[in-house]
Design an enzyme around this catalytic site. Sequence first.
Site, mmCIF file in Angstrom:
data_model
loop_
_atom_site.group_PDB
_atom_site.id
_atom_site.type_symbol
_atom_site.label_atom_id
_atom_site.label_comp_id
_atom_site.label_asym_id
_atom_site.label_seq_id
_atom_site.Cartn_x
_atom_site.Cartn_y
_atom_site.Cartn_z
ATOM 1 N N THR A 24 0.831 -1.203 0.000
ATOM 2 C CA THR A 24 0.000 0.000 0.000
ATOM 3 C C THR A 24 0.863 1.250 0.000
ATOM 4 O O THR A 24 1.935 1.271 0.613
ATOM 5 C CB THR A 24 -0.951 0.024 1.213
ATOM 6 O OG1 THR A 24 -1.645 1.271 1.233
ATOM 7 C CG2 THR A 24 -0.232 -0.159 2.538
ATOM 8 N N ASN A 41 -0.458 3.902 1.224
ATOM 9 C CA ASN A 41 -1.129 4.675 2.273
ATOM 10 C C ASN A 41 -0.481 4.357 3.630
ATOM 11 O O ASN A 41 -0.702 3.294 4.202
ATOM 12 C CB ASN A 41 -2.621 4.306 2.254
ATOM 13 C CG ASN A 41 -3.438 5.110 3.236
ATOM 14 O OD1 ASN A 41 -2.939 5.517 4.280
ATOM 15 N ND2 ASN A 41 -4.691 5.329 2.911
ATOM 16 N N LYS A 47 -2.548 3.182 6.612
ATOM 17 C CA LYS A 47 -2.939 1.768 6.646
ATOM 18 C C LYS A 47 -1.821 0.938 7.278
ATOM 19 O O LYS A 47 -2.075 0.075 8.120
ATOM 20 C CB LYS A 47 -3.192 1.249 5.227
ATOM 21 C CG LYS A 47 -4.455 1.756 4.557
ATOM 22 C CD LYS A 47 -4.595 1.071 3.203
ATOM 23 C CE LYS A 47 -5.831 1.488 2.442
ATOM 24 N NZ LYS A 47 -5.925 0.816 1.126
ATOM 25 N N GLU A 85 -3.165 -1.345 -11.108
ATOM 26 C CA GLU A 85 -4.423 -0.757 -11.578
ATOM 27 C C GLU A 85 -5.592 -1.457 -10.875
ATOM 28 O O GLU A 85 -5.756 -2.685 -10.982
ATOM 29 C CB GLU A 85 -4.551 -0.923 -13.095
ATOM 30 C CG GLU A 85 -5.555 0.042 -13.664
ATOM 31 C CD GLU A 85 -5.891 -0.242 -15.119
ATOM 32 O OE1 GLU A 85 -6.959 0.191 -15.561
ATOM 33 O OE2 GLU A 85 -5.081 -0.929 -15.793
ATOM 34 N N ASP A 101 -8.003 -3.236 0.471
ATOM 35 C CA ASP A 101 -8.833 -2.337 -0.313
ATOM 36 C C ASP A 101 -10.019 -1.960 0.561
ATOM 37 O O ASP A 101 -10.664 -2.832 1.156
ATOM 38 C CB ASP A 101 -9.299 -2.967 -1.631
ATOM 39 C CG ASP A 101 -9.753 -1.878 -2.598
ATOM 40 O OD1 ASP A 101 -8.926 -0.989 -2.901
ATOM 41 O OD2 ASP A 101 -10.908 -1.892 -3.031
ATOM 42 N N GLY A 114 -8.448 10.098 5.730
ATOM 43 C CA GLY A 114 -9.577 9.928 4.813
ATOM 44 C C GLY A 114 -10.869 10.551 5.329
ATOM 45 O O GLY A 114 -10.920 11.718 5.706
ATOM 46 N N TYR A 115 -11.908 9.739 5.352
ATOM 47 C CA TYR A 115 -13.251 10.209 5.724
ATOM 48 C C TYR A 115 -13.495 10.162 7.243
ATOM 49 O O TYR A 115 -14.619 10.383 7.689
ATOM 50 C CB TYR A 115 -14.313 9.365 5.010
ATOM 51 C CG TYR A 115 -14.247 9.431 3.496
ATOM 52 C CD1 TYR A 115 -14.962 10.389 2.785
ATOM 53 C CD2 TYR A 115 -13.462 8.532 2.770
ATOM 54 C CE1 TYR A 115 -14.908 10.452 1.386
ATOM 55 C CE2 TYR A 115 -13.398 8.581 1.369
ATOM 56 C CZ TYR A 115 -14.123 9.545 0.692
ATOM 57 O OH TYR A 115 -14.061 9.605 -0.684
ATOM 58 N N HIS A 170 -13.432 -1.111 10.678
ATOM 59 C CA HIS A 170 -13.471 -2.077 9.587
ATOM 60 C C HIS A 170 -12.113 -2.761 9.424
ATOM 61 O O HIS A 170 -12.026 -3.969 9.261
ATOM 62 C CB HIS A 170 -13.890 -1.356 8.301
ATOM 63 C CG HIS A 170 -13.117 -0.102 8.010
ATOM 64 N ND1 HIS A 170 -12.877 0.855 8.960
ATOM 65 C CD2 HIS A 170 -12.488 0.334 6.886
ATOM 66 C CE1 HIS A 170 -12.153 1.828 8.443
ATOM 67 N NE2 HIS A 170 -11.898 1.535 7.183
ATOM 68 N N ARG A 171 -11.019 -1.952 9.508
ATOM 69 C CA ARG A 171 -9.679 -2.534 9.319
ATOM 70 C C ARG A 171 -9.305 -3.402 10.529
ATOM 71 O O ARG A 171 -8.774 -4.497 10.379
ATOM 72 C CB ARG A 171 -8.643 -1.417 9.104
ATOM 73 C CG ARG A 171 -7.254 -1.915 8.695
ATOM 74 C CD ARG A 171 -6.420 -0.812 8.064
ATOM 75 N NE ARG A 171 -7.035 -0.336 6.841
ATOM 76 C CZ ARG A 171 -7.746 0.805 6.746
ATOM 77 N NH1 ARG A 171 -7.868 1.607 7.788
ATOM 78 N NH2 ARG A 171 -8.326 1.138 5.618
HETATM 79 P P1 ITT Z 1 -3.552 1.804 -1.492
HETATM 80 O O1 ITT Z 1 -4.468 1.461 -2.664
HETATM 81 O O2 ITT Z 1 -2.148 2.133 -1.925
HETATM 82 O O3 ITT Z 1 -3.610 0.794 -0.388
HETATM 83 P P2 ITT Z 1 -5.449 3.959 -1.042
HETATM 84 O O4 ITT Z 1 -5.579 5.021 0.014
HETATM 85 O O5 ITT Z 1 -5.569 4.406 -2.481
HETATM 86 O O6 ITT Z 1 -4.066 3.192 -0.809
HETATM 87 P P3 ITT Z 1 -7.851 2.336 -1.370
HETATM 88 O O7 ITT Z 1 -7.787 2.280 -2.862
HETATM 89 O O8 ITT Z 1 -8.191 1.075 -0.626
HETATM 90 O O9 ITT Z 1 -6.480 2.832 -0.732
HETATM 91 O O10 ITT Z 1 -8.863 3.486 -0.974
HETATM 92 C C1 ITT Z 1 -9.323 3.558 0.326
HETATM 93 C C2 ITT Z 1 -9.890 4.952 0.580
HETATM 94 O O11 ITT Z 1 -11.041 4.802 1.412
HETATM 95 C C3 ITT Z 1 -8.896 5.782 1.387
HETATM 96 O O12 ITT Z 1 -8.049 6.548 0.560
HETATM 97 C C4 ITT Z 1 -9.839 6.645 2.220
HETATM 98 O O13 ITT Z 1 -10.289 7.741 1.465
HETATM 99 C C5 ITT Z 1 -11.003 5.694 2.481
HETATM 100 N N1 ITT Z 1 -10.751 4.937 3.739
HETATM 101 C C6 ITT Z 1 -10.410 3.620 3.867
HETATM 102 N N2 ITT Z 1 -10.217 3.293 5.152
HETATM 103 C C7 ITT Z 1 -10.435 4.424 5.857
HETATM 104 C C8 ITT Z 1 -10.367 4.729 7.226
HETATM 105 O O14 ITT Z 1 -9.999 3.837 8.132
HETATM 106 N N3 ITT Z 1 -10.652 5.972 7.590
HETATM 107 C C9 ITT Z 1 -11.004 6.916 6.685
HETATM 108 N N4 ITT Z 1 -11.064 6.727 5.369
HETATM 109 C C10 ITT Z 1 -10.786 5.475 4.952
#
Ligand code: ITT
Length: 197
Positions: free
Chosen positions: A7, A9, A12, A40, A69, A154-155, A181-182
Amino acid sequence: MKFLAATGNLHKIEEFRNILEPLGIEFVSPNEIGGIPDVEENGTTFEENASLKALETANFAKMKVFADDSGLEIEDLDNAPGIYSARYAEDNPGRIKRVLDELLEVEKKRGKIKRKARFVCVIAIAEPGKVLQVFRGEVYGTIIREPRGVGGFGYDPIFLPNGFEQTFSELTPEQKDSISHRGNALQKAVDYFIVKV
Ligand code: ITT
């Protein structure tokens, strides 16, 4: 026991580490191995996208991989942003604004709405050539009208988990991990690690 966290992120990775390192499971981040290719995400479900990320990265890095994801599904928006959560706008303030604006629009049309939502996280574990396992975690709540709090990512500032007065951004990382959720998907992974890996 060592896994590459597939990832980009960093939040995460931090949440993976907080939950699984106490069990002796170590995570290598992409920059520790000189980076990983951008996969992708062309699947239509969280499961497909997590599996794609895990498998392609395991094939590239020749090691066991952990991918996530995840996203936010809002009932009044027909489950948007869903798998498009990261792509909903350019940055976090933009994503939050879009969601809040869209909810206002729906409210104007339909009158009072429930603002019910859930976060979904699917973790996929793969080795080169093979997805070994996927785990899904969910947490239910509502979307508030204005962002609150500075923690998380994020949100998080607009998500009020059911049974709590604080948003995910206002909870401590430990509180968020214990209900998120995680956290939930990672807990499901724990038995698998203990028994099989
Ligand atoms: P990777 O694909 O590199 O892992 P990403 O951030 O692009 O990183 P995702 O495609 O899985 O990851 O998108 C997940 C998005 O959903 C993330 O960017 C946030 O906007 C939201 N999200 C997921 N988990 C979250 C959390 O615990 N708190 C807040 N927002 C979350």
